[in-house]
Design a protein around this motif. Structure first.
Motif, mmCIF file in Angstrom:
data_model
loop_
_atom_site.group_PDB
_atom_site.id
_atom_site.type_symbol
_atom_site.label_atom_id
_atom_site.label_comp_id
_atom_site.label_asym_id
_atom_site.label_seq_id
_atom_site.Cartn_x
_atom_site.Cartn_y
_atom_site.Cartn_z
ATOM 1 N N SER A 1 -2.536 -9.259 -4.418
ATOM 2 C CA SER A 1 -3.415 -8.293 -5.077
ATOM 3 C C SER A 1 -4.023 -7.377 -4.023
ATOM 4 O O SER A 1 -4.579 -7.833 -3.034
ATOM 5 C CB SER A 1 -4.549 -9.002 -5.827
ATOM 6 O OG SER A 1 -5.479 -8.023 -6.261
ATOM 7 N N MET B 1 -6.065 -4.911 -5.263
ATOM 8 C CA MET B 1 -7.062 -4.193 -6.072
ATOM 9 C C MET B 1 -8.284 -3.850 -5.224
ATOM 10 O O MET B 1 -8.879 -2.803 -5.425
ATOM 11 C CB MET B 1 -7.440 -4.966 -7.346
ATOM 12 C CG MET B 1 -8.059 -6.314 -7.122
ATOM 13 S SD MET B 1 -8.231 -7.269 -8.680
ATOM 14 C CE MET B 1 -9.645 -6.458 -9.412
ATOM 15 N N ASP B 2 -8.661 -4.762 -4.323
ATOM 16 C CA ASP B 2 -9.639 -4.417 -3.294
ATOM 17 C C ASP B 2 -8.822 -4.017 -2.073
ATOM 18 O O ASP B 2 -8.269 -4.875 -1.376
ATOM 19 C CB ASP B 2 -10.545 -5.607 -2.993
ATOM 20 C CG ASP B 2 -11.591 -5.264 -1.925
ATOM 21 O OD1 ASP B 2 -11.398 -4.261 -1.189
ATOM 22 O OD2 ASP B 2 -12.578 -6.003 -1.823
ATOM 23 N N ARG B 3 -8.707 -2.708 -1.838
ATOM 24 C CA ARG B 3 -7.794 -2.208 -0.794
ATOM 25 C C ARG B 3 -8.125 -2.774 0.587
ATOM 26 O O ARG B 3 -7.248 -2.895 1.442
ATOM 27 C CB ARG B 3 -7.844 -0.672 -0.726
ATOM 28 C CG ARG B 3 -7.511 0.022 -2.054
ATOM 29 C CD ARG B 3 -6.014 0.037 -2.338
ATOM 30 N NE ARG B 3 -5.708 0.841 -3.512
ATOM 31 C CZ ARG B 3 -5.408 0.353 -4.720
ATOM 32 N NH1 ARG B 3 -5.360 -0.963 -4.923
ATOM 33 N NH2 ARG B 3 -5.148 1.152 -5.731
ATOM 34 N N ASP B 4 -9.399 -3.113 0.808
ATOM 35 C CA ASP B 4 -9.797 -3.605 2.134
ATOM 36 C C ASP B 4 -9.726 -5.124 2.241
ATOM 37 O O ASP B 4 -9.925 -5.661 3.321
ATOM 38 C CB ASP B 4 -11.230 -3.150 2.453
ATOM 39 C CG ASP B 4 -11.321 -1.634 2.477
ATOM 40 O OD1 ASP B 4 -10.360 -0.996 2.961
ATOM 41 O OD2 ASP B 4 -12.330 -1.095 1.985
ATOM 42 N N ALA B 5 -9.499 -5.797 1.124
ATOM 43 C CA ALA B 5 -9.473 -7.264 1.150
ATOM 44 C C ALA B 5 -8.355 -7.785 0.243
ATOM 45 O O ALA B 5 -8.610 -8.338 -0.826
ATOM 46 C CB ALA B 5 -10.833 -7.824 0.719
ATOM 47 N N GLU C 1 -3.806 -3.153 -9.194
ATOM 48 C CA GLU C 1 -5.144 -3.041 -9.796
ATOM 49 C C GLU C 1 -5.613 -4.308 -10.494
ATOM 50 O O GLU C 1 -6.596 -4.270 -11.230
ATOM 51 C CB GLU C 1 -5.170 -1.882 -10.816
ATOM 52 C CG GLU C 1 -4.681 -0.536 -10.292
ATOM 53 C CD GLU C 1 -5.556 0.068 -9.186
ATOM 54 O OE1 GLU C 1 -6.699 -0.407 -8.988
ATOM 55 O OE2 GLU C 1 -5.066 0.993 -8.511
ATOM 56 N N LYS D 1 0.835 -1.214 0.000
ATOM 57 C CA LYS D 1 0.000 0.000 0.000
ATOM 58 C C LYS D 1 0.861 1.251 0.000
ATOM 59 O O LYS D 1 0.518 2.246 -0.647
ATOM 60 C CB LYS D 1 -0.951 -0.012 1.200
ATOM 61 C CG LYS D 1 -2.085 -1.023 1.019
ATOM 62 C CD LYS D 1 -3.085 -0.945 2.166
ATOM 63 C CE LYS D 1 -4.281 -1.853 1.897
ATOM 64 N NZ LYS D 1 -5.195 -1.911 3.045
ATOM 65 N N PRO E 1 -5.919 -8.929 -10.395
ATOM 66 C CA PRO E 1 -6.044 -10.057 -9.459
ATOM 67 C C PRO E 1 -4.706 -10.715 -9.113
ATOM 68 O O PRO E 1 -3.686 -10.455 -9.748
ATOM 69 C CB PRO E 1 -6.935 -11.050 -10.225
ATOM 70 C CG PRO E 1 -7.598 -10.268 -11.289
ATOM 71 C CD PRO E 1 -6.651 -9.167 -11.651
#
Ligand SMILES: [Zn+2]
Length: 138
Positions: A109, A111-115, A85, A17, A87
């Motif tokens: 990955s 791409m889903d910042r929270d998961a 961004e 991140k 998978p």
């Protein structure tokens, strides 16, 4: 099977991140036990490409990390990089550049910042991709 400690997984996530929008990358060291691999140390290294779709590791950084692994009685198990961004699976380029069929290629990955999703792969002959069973340990 390959294991990673939850604390080390969090290190990878927070580094990935902090590298956004670029890919983060590094090496993983540990111990092998038959077909099982246990990650004992993760290395957060500079992405020399400073790119959001590529990564490369400076050989100097790689040598320093491997020295550190040896000093801890560990061996290099593989490398890791993030997909900001896309998978958690190897890109065409990841497969093309996977020169070492004995290495584990970990792809995180975010791409889903929270998961975030972490998977580990082996690539034979820079073509055949196999997902390894990845177990997160405490
Ligand atoms: Zn990739």
């Amino acid at each position: 099977m390959i294991t990673i400690r939850r604390a080390d997984l969090y290190k990878l996530i927070s580094h990935a991140k902090s590298c956004l929008p670029e890919e983060g990358c590094g090496l993983v060291g540990g111990r092998t036990e038959g077909n099982d691999r246990h990650i004992e140390a993760v290395y957060l290294l500079e992405n020399k490409d400073h790119s959001d779709v590529h990564f490369s590791i400076d050989p100097k950084d790689q040598i320093a990390a491997i020295k550190d692994m040896r000093s801890k009685g560990l061996v290099q198990i593989g490398n890791w990089h993030s997909h900001p961004e896309t998978p958690s699976r190897p890109s065409e380029e990841d497969i093309r550049l996977s020169y070492d069929s004995t290495s584990s290629y970990l792809i995180l990955s975010i791409m889903d910042r929270d998961a975030p999703v972490l998977n580990s792969f082996r690539v034979a002959e820079r073509r055949d991709v196999t997902k390894e069973e990845l177990v997160i340990i405490e």
